[in-house]
Design an enzyme around this catalytic site. Structure first.
Site, PDB file in Angstrom:
ATOM      1  CG  ASP A   1      -4.411  -3.251  12.894  1.00  0.00           C
ATOM      2  OD1 ASP A   1      -3.672  -3.916  12.136  1.00  0.00           O
ATOM      3  OD2 ASP A   1      -5.505  -2.790  12.529  1.00  0.00           O
TER       4      ASP A   1
ATOM      5  CD  GLU B   1      -5.402  -5.979   7.274  1.00  0.00           C
ATOM      6  OE1 GLU B   1      -5.696  -6.642   6.282  1.00  0.00           O
ATOM      7  OE2 GLU B   1      -5.993  -6.122   8.378  1.00  0.00           O
TER       8      GLU B   1
HETATM    9 ZN   LIG Z   1      -5.523  -9.739   9.118  1.00  0.00          ZN
END
Ligand SMILES: [Zn+2]
Length: 407
Positions: free
Chosen positions: A77, A172
């Site tokens: 992401d 993340e």
């Molecule tokens: Zn990163």
């Protein structure tokens, strides 16, 4: 290398903290599906994307030796802070020094004065976005590097290594990158995230992090008849914020190994107001100290509001991974040697933040962070050089060899 990277960044994989699903955005699976397909094509027959948006794959061992199973991990992401839609990457070939003006928005300038790391890039090929979006080198540089290293290892069977696991995670950037990871299925002993900044750097230390919520209960009355009665929860909250240290202990006044107390939200009305903080430090003692200071401030303020009340909740967010990684010094030693063999000067540093690795480490998979070459991430000025990415690929390959060699 750059061909792969340039393709990945054009796929929008922005995550969304407001979404309750995993992955937070379906579009992250667009990249996940492509990566699983490409890993299959390289020859990793177990490569797949699972229902939660994680990609798993194995590079089988080609040695008789018993080698610890190591994992290389990157996140798919990109940050919700800056748009990742319609990324149009540009390459400045053979960079000659000087500021880089981005073509689609000339107000976006990567200045040498603000980005001193550019000075190490003379003669390199620098990839940027066009000035209207982020680039997404955080962390697609890491993904492209792991993919290239996997391809190299499969095409060079004379390079000996143990079983190597590949893990690509969603979400993340919104702190949920390892929520649904299946560590049994992964079956690794040690891992490395490839998500650091400067070439040659390895980070074995993150902040320790808590969240603090303060619920304030004031005393409400009709404003026309409030004299001597009303105790205003919003004003209590404001008094608490006002008494925070001014020249220390905040993100804007600290650096290096200093921690901070940082208000991130305020919501409420006359009767009830909630203050949210994040607390960061490299040591647990430092965290406790800052939380005690905050509680002391709250108590002092509440003395002026005798009929009001408060509750202070502390929630652990993540812990400094060094506590875990130090029990296995070979993890960092081998990485330092790999960086050296890639022709770089290894530098061990700490991160003023958390990584997937900080949580993985405490879930039983010790996991420092190796450079990917990404710079100025989460912004339209993000950049990475092709040569730094190639150094990261070499580091991954050498690391696989060193674990085999030293087993
Ligand atoms: Zn990163």
């Amino acid at each position: 290398m750059s061909e792969r990277f340039l393709r990945y960044v054009t796929i929008d994989t922005q995550s969304d903290p407001a979404s309750p699903t995993c992955p937070s955005t379906e579009k992250q699976k667009d990249l996940g599906r492509l990566l699983a397909r490409e890993l299959q094509a390289i020859g990793l027959s177990d490569a797949h994307l699972d229902e939660h948006g994680y990609v798993y794959a194995t590079i089988p061992a080609n040695t008789e030796k018993q080698v610890p199973v190591i994992c290389f991990c990157s996140h798919m992401d990109t940050s919700p802070d800056c748009t990742g839609k319609n990324v149009r990457p540009q390459i400045v070939r053979n960079y000659r020094g000087g500021d880089i003006t981005l073509p689609a928005d000339p107000s976006q300038i990567i200045r040498v004065a603000d980005h001193p790391a550019l000075a190490d890039q003379i003669g390199n090929d620098i990839i940027t976005a066009d000035g209207t979006t982020l680039l997404g080198a955080d962390n697609k540089a890491g993904i492209a590097e792991i993919m290239d290293a996997a391809q190299f290892l499969i095409h060079h069977p004379q390079v000996r290594h143990g079983a190597i696991k590949i893990l690509f995670t969603p979400d993340e950037e919104i702190g949920r990158g390892v929520d649904k990871v299946d560590l049994n299925k992964l079956g690794a002993d040690f891992a490395y995230t490839i998500d650091g900044e400067t070439a040659g750097h390895i980070e074995d230390e993150t902040f320790s992090a808590d969240g603090v919520t303060i619920f304030i209960e004031g005393v409400s009355t009709h404003p026309g008849f409030a004299k001597g009665k009303m105790e205003h929860a919003i004003k209590i909250a404001a008094a608490i914020i006002e008494r925070l240290p001014k020249n220390t202990c905040s993100p804007e006044t600290t650096e290096g190994r200093e921690g901070f107390l940082h208000p991130i939200g305020i919501a409420g009305a006359l009767e009830e107001t909630t203050l949210s903080f994040i607390v960061r430090d490299f040591t647990d003692a430092g965290l406790k100290e800052k939380e005690a200071l905050l509680e002391k401030i709250v108590k002092d303020v509440m003395r002026d509001y005798p009929r009001s009340g408060y509750r202070l909740d502390i929630k652990q967010q993540y812990r400094n991974m060094k506590q875990v990684i130090d029990r296995h010094p070979e993890i960092v030693d081998n990485a330092m040697e790999a960086i050296r063999r890639a022709g770089l000067n290894p530098v061990k540093t700490s991160i003023r933040g958390g990584t997937d690795g900080s949580r993985l480490s405490f879930m039983g998979l010790p996991c420092p962070n190796i450079f990917a070459g990404e710079h100025a991430f989460h912004s339209r000025l993000e950049w990475v050089s092709v040569q730094d990415m190639e150094k990261a690929v070499q580091t991954i390959v050498h690391l696989a060899m060193i674990w085999q060699e030293r087993a």
